[in-house]
Scaffold this active site. Sequence first.
Site, PDB file in Angstrom:
ATOM      1  CB  CYS A 123      46.091 -25.410 -29.495  1.00 38.38           C
ATOM      2  SG  CYS A 123      47.763 -25.377 -28.843  1.00 38.38           S
ATOM      3  CB  CYS A 156      44.248 -35.805 -28.589  1.00 39.31           C
ATOM      4  SG  CYS A 156      44.954 -34.755 -27.436  1.00 39.31           S
ATOM      5  CB  CYS A 198      43.657 -28.975 -28.482  1.00 41.80           C
ATOM      6  SG  CYS A 198      44.379 -30.306 -27.563  1.00 41.80           S
ATOM      7  CD  GLU A 240      40.910 -39.195 -23.933  1.00 43.16           C
ATOM      8  OE1 GLU A 240      39.935 -38.368 -23.804  1.00 43.16           O
ATOM      9  OE2 GLU A 240      41.688 -39.359 -24.942  1.00 43.16           O
ATOM     10  CB  CYS A 290      46.692 -28.804 -22.254  1.00 49.03           C
ATOM     11  SG  CYS A 290      48.327 -28.075 -22.773  1.00 49.03           S
ATOM     12  CB  CYS A 345      49.126 -41.970 -27.729  1.00 45.12           C
ATOM     13  SG  CYS A 345      48.929 -40.127 -27.734  1.00 45.12           S
TER      14      CYS A 345
HETATM   15  N1  SAH Z   1      50.851 -30.612 -26.213  1.00 49.68           N
HETATM   16  C1  SAH Z   1      51.669 -31.211 -27.149  1.00 49.68           C
HETATM   17  C2  SAH Z   1      51.394 -32.902 -27.206  1.00 49.68           C
HETATM   18  C3  SAH Z   1      50.017 -33.138 -27.303  1.00 49.68           C
HETATM   19  S1  SAH Z   1      49.054 -32.751 -28.331  1.00 49.68           S
HETATM   20  C4  SAH Z   1      51.529 -30.665 -28.553  1.00 49.68           C
HETATM   21  O1  SAH Z   1      50.753 -29.622 -28.699  1.00 49.68           O
HETATM   22  O2  SAH Z   1      52.380 -31.047 -29.395  1.00 49.68           O
HETATM   23  C5  SAH Z   1      49.334 -33.954 -29.596  1.00 49.68           C
HETATM   24  C6  SAH Z   1      49.130 -33.705 -31.265  1.00 49.68           C
HETATM   25  O3  SAH Z   1      47.901 -33.498 -31.270  1.00 49.68           O
HETATM   26  C7  SAH Z   1      49.760 -32.160 -31.390  1.00 49.68           C
HETATM   27  O4  SAH Z   1      50.192 -31.962 -32.557  1.00 49.68           O
HETATM   28  C8  SAH Z   1      48.263 -31.214 -31.637  1.00 49.68           C
HETATM   29  O5  SAH Z   1      48.462 -30.213 -32.074  1.00 49.68           O
HETATM   30  C9  SAH Z   1      47.474 -32.373 -32.201  1.00 49.68           C
HETATM   31  N2  SAH Z   1      45.892 -32.110 -32.097  1.00 49.68           N
HETATM   32  C10 SAH Z   1      45.212 -31.608 -31.237  1.00 49.68           C
HETATM   33  N3  SAH Z   1      43.978 -31.331 -31.317  1.00 49.68           N
HETATM   34  C11 SAH Z   1      44.036 -32.114 -32.315  1.00 49.68           C
HETATM   35  C12 SAH Z   1      42.671 -32.435 -33.241  1.00 49.68           C
HETATM   36  N4  SAH Z   1      41.400 -32.041 -32.892  1.00 49.68           N
HETATM   37  N5  SAH Z   1      42.783 -33.028 -34.595  1.00 49.68           N
HETATM   38  C13 SAH Z   1      44.111 -33.462 -34.825  1.00 49.68           C
HETATM   39  N6  SAH Z   1      45.204 -33.300 -34.140  1.00 49.68           N
HETATM   40  C14 SAH Z   1      44.914 -32.435 -32.966  1.00 49.68           C
HETATM   41 FE1  SF4 Z   2      47.934 -28.446 -25.224  1.00 47.56          FE
HETATM   42 FE2  SF4 Z   2      46.310 -29.432 -27.044  1.00 47.56          FE
HETATM   43 FE3  SF4 Z   2      48.019 -27.266 -27.537  1.00 47.56          FE
HETATM   44 FE4  SF4 Z   2      48.958 -29.817 -27.311  1.00 47.56          FE
HETATM   45  S1  SF4 Z   2      47.667 -29.376 -28.805  1.00 47.56           S
HETATM   46  S2  SF4 Z   2      49.681 -27.840 -26.271  1.00 47.56           S
HETATM   47  S3  SF4 Z   2      47.705 -30.708 -25.676  1.00 47.56           S
HETATM   48  S4  SF4 Z   2      46.071 -27.285 -25.969  1.00 47.56           S
END
Ligand code: SAH
Ligand code: SF4
Length: 370
Positions: free
Chosen positions: A115, A340, A118, A91, A111, A104
């Site tokens: 987390c 995302c 996410c 995406e 990944c 973006c």
């Molecule tokens: N992996 C990197 C970059 C991609 S994620 C990182 O984690 O920073 C980009 C941002 O989107 C990160 O700050 C992540 O924590 C946030 N993000 C992930 N899932 C999300 C969600 N469901 N709602 C809002 N932000 C989210």
């Molecule tokens: Fe990976 Fe999502 Fe965590 Fe960013 S927020 S490091 S994309 S699992």
Amino acid sequence: MKPSIYSLSRTDLTDWVLAQDEKKFRATQIWEWLYRKRVQTFDEMTNLSKDLIAKLNDHFVVNPLKQRVVQESKDGTVKYLFELPDGMLIETVLMRQHYGLSVCVTTQVGCNIGCTFCASGLIRKQRDLNSGEIMAQIMLVQKYFDDRNQGERVSHIVVMGIGEPFDNYDNVLNFLRIVNDDKGMAIGARHITVSTSGLAPKIREFAREGVQVNLAVSLHAPNNDIRSSIMRINRKFPIEVLFEAIEDYIDTTNRRVTFEYIMLNEVNDGVEQAQELADLTKNIRKLSYVNLIPYNPVSEHDQYSRSTPERVAAFYDRLKKNGVNCVVRQEHGTDIDAACGQLRSNTMKKDRESARARIAAAKAKAGIKA
Ligand code: SAH
Ligand code: SF4
């Protein structure tokens, strides 16, 4: 599979051209076709010899991505689903900001950081994207605007799509140098932000690359207890280790760091946590920002919900009272699978469902019971 020419820096391209016994200026011409005139085939590069065009076609493709789905939101956000040469889906999102068009980009398929809030982390990493595949996302979004002939240019990049950029470090760095090249897309380093979940050693390495790109760190919690419970990476690089790396980054680059903080209702959004966050960032007060981010609900993570406006306001007030630079980030494209990883996972779900339906229909036709 032939590589994309977008994965070559201008120096790499010049070396390749010289290796073909061609004059150096041919590299400049190719570079201009790619990034100024933005053609999608080598055959359109009319000032090159037929022979050189044939060589380019033998060695490279221009754009390795196929556009599968485009969704445009009422607020101007555009979400693209692209297919990679091996059929995997990624995406890319375009956001219309008051300061310009911001893209973006995705850096990995899935990944591994995992987390718990996410959508991207639901799918383990299938593979890294190479720098050409990252660059190709920018070029296809720019093409979308070029085709409308309104002269709009992509002006900003956030490396915040699917994937952990510092887990694909070399490709991401190469991409940053290509997209920043002043004779190419020339997107200013100060207009580019890389976001990391906190790979401390890579933050230190990044500080020494000499790129002026902005760094954002996904903090999301002010202490190890909460952070480890929502971000597994915190067990490997706990807050103390992370902050030593961030302070090293600031000392080395003299640049500011942005902290991203998703507001998860009753998880990390109490006034007490706001105070902890203010205390944690005290030493780097003038050189840090906090972005409070509304949580985008992910159906597979139904343990989380969005903080109430009252809780966000109280959290924000406490940070402000402590002199923390902070903003509540605006949302984009809430009507179009905005979180995302969501468009991808929803499209994959639909693909799986339609495949299941096709199999069931075929079985029914053949008289086999499901
Ligand atoms: N992996 C990197 C970059 C991609 S994620 C990182 O984690 O920073 C980009 C941002 O989107 C990160 O700050 C992540 O924590 C946030 N993000 C992930 N899932 C999300 C969600 N469901 N709602 C809002 N932000 C989210
Ligand atoms: Fe990976 Fe999502 Fe965590 Fe960013 S927020 S490091 S994309 S699992």
